[in-house]
Design a protein around this motif. Structure first.
Motif, PDB file in Angstrom:
ATOM      1  N   UNK A   1      12.701  92.155   8.010  1.00 42.45           N
ATOM      2  CA  UNK A   1      13.901  92.026   7.173  1.00 42.45           C
ATOM      3  C   UNK A   1      14.107  93.258   6.295  1.00 42.45           C
ATOM      4  N   UNK A   2      15.340  93.476   5.893  1.00 40.52           N
ATOM      5  CA  UNK A   2      15.670  94.651   5.083  1.00 40.52           C
ATOM      6  C   UNK A   2      15.117  94.552   3.667  1.00 40.52           C
ATOM      7  N   UNK A   3      14.832  93.349   3.213  1.00 45.69           N
ATOM      8  CA  UNK A   3      14.266  93.127   1.877  1.00 45.69           C
ATOM      9  C   UNK A   3      12.829  92.631   2.023  1.00 45.69           C
ATOM     10  N   UNK A   4      11.890  93.282   1.343  1.00 44.73           N
ATOM     11  CA  UNK A   4      10.486  92.858   1.397  1.00 44.73           C
ATOM     12  C   UNK A   4      10.261  91.721   0.405  1.00 44.73           C
ATOM     13  N   UNK A   5       9.940  90.537   0.921  1.00 49.45           N
ATOM     14  CA  UNK A   5       9.650  89.383   0.061  1.00 49.45           C
ATOM     15  C   UNK A   5       8.142  89.153   0.082  1.00 49.45           C
ATOM     16  N   UNK A   6       7.522  89.357  -1.066  1.00 42.35           N
ATOM     17  CA  UNK A   6       6.081  89.186  -1.207  1.00 42.35           C
ATOM     18  C   UNK A   6       5.819  87.797  -1.789  1.00 42.35           C
ATOM     19  N   UNK A   7       5.155  86.969  -1.014  1.00 43.53           N
ATOM     20  CA  UNK A   7       4.985  85.563  -1.372  1.00 43.53           C
ATOM     21  C   UNK A   7       3.639  85.334  -2.051  1.00 43.53           C
ATOM     22  N   UNK A   8       3.665  84.771  -3.251  1.00 40.50           N
ATOM     23  CA  UNK A   8       2.449  84.377  -3.964  1.00 40.50           C
ATOM     24  C   UNK A   8       2.363  82.859  -3.952  1.00 40.50           C
ATOM     25  N   UNK A   9       1.241  82.339  -3.487  1.00 44.13           N
ATOM     26  CA  UNK A   9       1.093  80.893  -3.391  1.00 44.13           C
ATOM     27  C   UNK A   9      -0.367  80.513  -3.581  1.00 44.13           C
ATOM     28  N   UNK A  10      -0.619  79.290  -4.086  1.00 48.23           N
ATOM     29  CA  UNK A  10      -1.994  78.833  -4.258  1.00 48.23           C
ATOM     30  C   UNK A  10      -2.581  78.380  -2.935  1.00 48.23           C
ATOM     31  N   UNK A  11      -3.901  78.275  -2.883  1.00 42.53           N
ATOM     32  CA  UNK A  11      -4.554  77.706  -1.712  1.00 42.53           C
ATOM     33  C   UNK A  11      -4.250  76.208  -1.678  1.00 42.53           C
ATOM     34  N   UNK A  12      -3.809  75.736  -0.510  1.00 36.42           N
ATOM     35  CA  UNK A  12      -3.411  74.342  -0.333  1.00 36.42           C
ATOM     36  C   UNK A  12      -4.455  73.646   0.535  1.00 36.42           C
ATOM     37  N   UNK A  13      -4.650  72.370   0.329  1.00 34.66           N
ATOM     38  CA  UNK A  13      -5.688  71.630   1.045  1.00 34.66           C
ATOM     39  C   UNK A  13      -5.428  71.547   2.549  1.00 34.66           C
ATOM     40  N   UNK A  14      -6.507  71.682   3.332  1.00 31.07           N
ATOM     41  CA  UNK A  14      -6.478  71.388   4.754  1.00 31.07           C
ATOM     42  C   UNK A  14      -5.564  72.282   5.567  1.00 31.07           C
ATOM     43  N   UNK A  15      -5.032  71.679   6.649  1.00 28.90           N
ATOM     44  CA  UNK A  15      -4.188  72.424   7.578  1.00 28.90           C
ATOM     45  C   UNK A  15      -2.845  72.800   6.977  1.00 28.90           C
ATOM     46  N   UNK A  16      -2.509  72.233   5.821  1.00 29.93           N
ATOM     47  CA  UNK A  16      -1.221  72.564   5.219  1.00 29.93           C
ATOM     48  C   UNK A  16      -1.163  74.018   4.771  1.00 29.93           C
ATOM     49  N   UNK A  17      -2.343  74.610   4.494  1.00 32.02           N
ATOM     50  CA  UNK A  17      -2.363  76.039   4.151  1.00 32.02           C
ATOM     51  C   UNK A  17      -2.005  76.868   5.375  1.00 32.02           C
ATOM     52  N   UNK A  18      -2.558  76.487   6.531  1.00 37.66           N
ATOM     53  CA  UNK A  18      -2.196  77.178   7.773  1.00 37.66           C
ATOM     54  C   UNK A  18      -0.692  77.087   8.004  1.00 37.66           C
ATOM     55  N   UNK A  19      -0.135  75.908   7.762  1.00 37.48           N
ATOM     56  CA  UNK A  19       1.301  75.694   7.967  1.00 37.48           C
ATOM     57  C   UNK A  19       2.113  76.612   7.064  1.00 37.48           C
ATOM     58  N   UNK A  20       1.744  76.689   5.788  1.00 41.08           N
ATOM     59  CA  UNK A  20       2.495  77.517   4.837  1.00 41.08           C
ATOM     60  C   UNK A  20       2.466  78.987   5.249  1.00 41.08           C
ATOM     61  N   UNK A  21       1.306  79.471   5.682  1.00 42.68           N
ATOM     62  CA  UNK A  21       1.185  80.875   6.086  1.00 42.68           C
ATOM     63  C   UNK A  21       1.917  81.135   7.400  1.00 42.68           C
ATOM     64  N   UNK A  22       1.788  80.206   8.337  1.00 39.33           N
ATOM     65  CA  UNK A  22       2.457  80.369   9.625  1.00 39.33           C
ATOM     66  C   UNK A  22       3.971  80.437   9.468  1.00 39.33           C
ATOM     67  N   UNK A  23       4.522  79.454   8.755  1.00 39.53           N
ATOM     68  CA  UNK A  23       5.980  79.413   8.602  1.00 39.53           C
ATOM     69  C   UNK A  23       6.479  80.537   7.701  1.00 39.53           C
ATOM     70  N   UNK A  24       5.689  80.906   6.702  1.00 35.38           N
ATOM     71  CA  UNK A  24       6.072  82.036   5.865  1.00 35.38           C
ATOM     72  C   UNK A  24       6.175  83.317   6.665  1.00 35.38           C
ATOM     73  N   UNK A  25       5.247  83.493   7.612  1.00 37.76           N
ATOM     74  CA  UNK A  25       5.282  84.663   8.486  1.00 37.76           C
ATOM     75  C   UNK A  25       6.508  84.620   9.386  1.00 37.76           C
ATOM     76  N   UNK A  26       6.750  83.473  10.009  1.00 34.58           N
ATOM     77  CA  UNK A  26       7.900  83.331  10.903  1.00 34.58           C
ATOM     78  C   UNK A  26       9.211  83.609  10.171  1.00 34.58           C
ATOM     79  N   UNK A  27       9.235  83.329   8.877  1.00 33.77           N
ATOM     80  CA  UNK A  27      10.447  83.529   8.094  1.00 33.77           C
ATOM     81  C   UNK A  27      10.446  84.865   7.343  1.00 33.77           C
ATOM     82  N   UNK A  28       9.573  85.777   7.748  1.00 42.12           N
ATOM     83  CA  UNK A  28       9.712  87.159   7.311  1.00 42.12           C
ATOM     84  C   UNK A  28       9.026  87.573   6.032  1.00 42.12           C
TER      85      UNK A  28
END
Length: 239
Positions: free
Chosen positions: A74-101
């Motif tokens: 994307x033309x704008x760099x979005x740097x995401x700060x987030x806490x560690x989330x329990x279980x597989x939900x952390x994988x989900x947050x990182x996966x979808x965050x990556x897919x969304x740029x």
């Protein structure tokens, strides 16, 4: 065409052996055959169209055929700060965050963060999460892999931020003007833990220039908020 990440330099018409991860996925998981074409990228921008030449017990040899200067960043760099989330939900947050740029991920700890990793546990999880992000890039077409930075306390994170547009996931009395998102070239997006931010943390973030950013008055789950808010940013920017 299937895409694979391999952290090495490729040269046109020069046969190369892929690393262990890509070789295993091609030969053992997908059971591809010599002659099949694939896409390779090394995280430095662009991608290669390549052909599988040979498949051995441990290594796969490929021939790069064409370099394509494709950049889906994307033309704008979005740097995401987030806490560690329990279980597989952390994988989900990182996966979808990556897919969304997301351009990068900064892990943080807050007063209500339920998962606190230290020492050996953190050393094991960081490579796993980086692999989650790498696999998401292979799937979604991104050619530059976001880095995941080891946890900082919320206070440490807030103190190091500069004059970029700073957003915090929290409903505000005044909605953020779309023009603020459209004009930004760099954004810090801060999302909270499963218990939300404390009043003191919200006040501190506000003093450091973080502006509330939310989808109406709805409260999103910790693993949902990052991807939902990233999508809202791109919609506002028309990307």
């Amino acid at each position: 065409m299937r895409r694979f990440f391999d952290n090495q330099n490729f040269q046109l018409d020069s046969i190369v052996e892929l690393g262990e991860d890509a070789s295993h996925h091609i030969s053992k998981v997908l059971r591809m055959q010599p002659g099949n074409e694939i896409t390779l990228f090394n995280g430095k921008g662009g991608e290669w169209r390549a052909r599988i030449e040979a498949i051995g017990k441990r290594q796969v040899q490929v021939l790069p055929l064409e370099f394509q200067q494709t950049d889906r960043t994307p033309s704008c760099a979005v740097h995401l700060a987030l806490p560690v989330i329990k279980g597989d939900r952390m994988d989900y947050a990182l996966q979808k965050g990556t897919e969304l740029g997301a351009a990068s991920f900064q892990l943080i700890t807050t007063s209500r963060t339920e998962v606190r990793l230290g020492g050996g546990r953190l050393d094991k999880r960081l490579p796993h999460w980086q692999q989650v992000v790498t696999s998401a890039c292979e799937q979604c077409g991104m050619n530059r892999i976001p880095l995941i930075h080891a946890p900082l306390s919320l206070d440490e994170y807030l103190q190091q931020q500069n004059d970029t547009l700073k957003l915090i996931a929290h409903p505000g009395e005044q909605p953020l003007p779309p023009a603020a998102l459209q004009d930004a070239s760099d954004i810090q997006l801060l999302t909270g833990p499963e218990g939300g931010f404390s009043a003191e943390e919200l006040e501190h973030a506000g003093k450091r220039g973080f502006r509330p950013f939310a989808l109406g008055q709805r409260v999103l789950r910790a693993e949902t908020a990052p991807s939902a808010l990233l999508a809202a940013i791109w919609m506002a920017r028309g990307e």
